[in-house]
Design an enzyme around this catalytic site. Structure first.
Site, PDB file in Angstrom:
ATOM      1  N   TYR A 139     -37.294 -36.196   2.629  1.00 27.48           N
ATOM      2  CA  TYR A 139     -38.240 -35.729   1.619  1.00 27.48           C
ATOM      3  C   TYR A 139     -37.632 -35.893   0.225  1.00 27.48           C
ATOM      4  CZ  TYR A 139     -40.893 -33.728   5.477  1.00 27.48           C
ATOM      5  OH  TYR A 139     -41.622 -33.570   6.629  1.00 27.48           O
ATOM      6  N   ARG A 174     -40.173 -30.453  -2.014  1.00 28.70           N
ATOM      7  CA  ARG A 174     -41.237 -29.586  -1.480  1.00 28.70           C
ATOM      8  C   ARG A 174     -42.617 -30.138  -1.840  1.00 28.70           C
ATOM      9  NH1 ARG A 174     -39.736 -24.089   0.179  1.00 28.70           N
ATOM     10  NH2 ARG A 174     -37.477 -23.955   0.004  1.00 28.70           N
ATOM     11  N   ASN A 229     -51.637 -36.033   3.784  1.00 26.46           N
ATOM     12  CA  ASN A 229     -51.823 -37.481   3.834  1.00 26.46           C
ATOM     13  C   ASN A 229     -53.142 -37.819   4.533  1.00 26.46           C
ATOM     14  OD1 ASN A 229     -51.630 -40.259   4.216  1.00 26.46           O
ATOM     15  ND2 ASN A 229     -50.011 -40.116   5.745  1.00 26.46           N
ATOM     16  N   CYS A 244     -46.321 -41.018   7.137  1.00 23.83           N
ATOM     17  CA  CYS A 244     -45.671 -39.741   6.844  1.00 23.83           C
ATOM     18  C   CYS A 244     -44.777 -39.286   7.992  1.00 23.83           C
ATOM     19  CB  CYS A 244     -46.699 -38.681   6.478  1.00 23.83           C
ATOM     20  SG  CYS A 244     -47.965 -38.405   7.712  1.00 23.83           S
ATOM     21  N   HIS A 245     -44.982 -39.822   9.200  1.00 24.02           N
ATOM     22  CA  HIS A 245     -44.107 -39.468  10.318  1.00 24.02           C
ATOM     23  C   HIS A 245     -42.679 -39.977  10.106  1.00 24.02           C
ATOM     24  CE1 HIS A 245     -45.601 -43.491  11.415  1.00 24.02           C
ATOM     25  NE2 HIS A 245     -44.469 -43.632  12.078  1.00 24.02           N
ATOM     26  N   SER A 280     -33.414 -33.716   5.314  1.00 25.74           N
ATOM     27  CA  SER A 280     -32.152 -34.325   4.880  1.00 25.74           C
ATOM     28  C   SER A 280     -31.044 -34.171   5.915  1.00 25.74           C
ATOM     29  CB  SER A 280     -31.710 -33.744   3.535  1.00 25.74           C
ATOM     30  OG  SER A 280     -31.513 -32.351   3.645  1.00 25.74           O
ATOM     31  N   GLU A 311     -40.857 -46.402  17.350  1.00 22.04           N
ATOM     32  CA  GLU A 311     -40.275 -47.287  16.346  1.00 22.04           C
ATOM     33  C   GLU A 311     -38.769 -47.486  16.562  1.00 22.04           C
ATOM     34  OE1 GLU A 311     -41.412 -46.193  12.375  1.00 22.04           O
ATOM     35  OE2 GLU A 311     -43.529 -46.138  12.887  1.00 22.04           O
TER      36      GLU A 311
END
Length: 166
Positions: free
Chosen positions: A94, A108, A117, A125-126, A131, A154
């Site tokens: 993020y 955030r 989204n 967004c997946h 972090s 993936e």
């Protein structure tokens, strides 16, 4: 004013619904929404259907046109940058996505954009993770388990704490 076209797309994770205006796809997400008979945006919906099939078959297809008219400048920037920094098989945090959009420290706010989204899979967004490598939340389909399935599709693997193994 004509009603946007609404059509279902079957996927390995369940039923998705594509909604399109004359300008482009206004949304794509997992839903039980009913289809309608409107021909508005039919070409955009067919483009989305082909792209979704290709995604699950791990092959390339042209990205359908997106109707971005309902986005704020910040949302458009974040969603537009995501595919560039996290193509198929890659992830971004993020905070990393916030930095890539020139909004360092706005992780955030980026999370809020990801949660709203309008184009699941198309704007991936997946692929946005915490972090510390943990998967984090996912508001689509079956939540976190679907996010892990998509990331696994993936090529990613996870440890017992749902952290990406690199």
């Amino acid at each position: 004013m004509q009603q946007d076209g609404v059509r279902a797309i079957d996927t390995p994770l369940g039923r998705m619904v594509a909604v399109a205006s004359e300008t482009g796809l206004t949304s794509l997400g997992w839903s039980d929404e009913n289809e309608n008979g409107s021909a508005v945006g039919e070409g955009h919906i067919e483009g989305a259907r082909e792209w979704v099939r290709a995604f699950f078959e791990r092959r390339a297809a042209p990205l359908p046109e997106l109707d971005r008219s309902g986005l704020t400048h910040f949302q458009d920037s974040v969603l537009g940058t995501l595919s560039e920094v996290a193509p198929f098989g890659e992830v971004v945090s993020y905070g990393g996505l916030a930095s890539a959009t020139g909004s360092r420290g706005a992780s955030r706010a980026v999370g809020s954009v990801m949660a709203s989204n309008p184009w699941a899979l198309l704007v991936p967004c997946h692929r946005v993770v915490r972090s510390d490598g943990r998967v984090g939340n996912y508001s689509g389909c079956e939540g976190r388990s679907s996010k892990m399935w998509l990331l696994g599709h993936e090529g990613h693997h996870f440890d017992a704490e749902q952290r990406l193994v690199r």
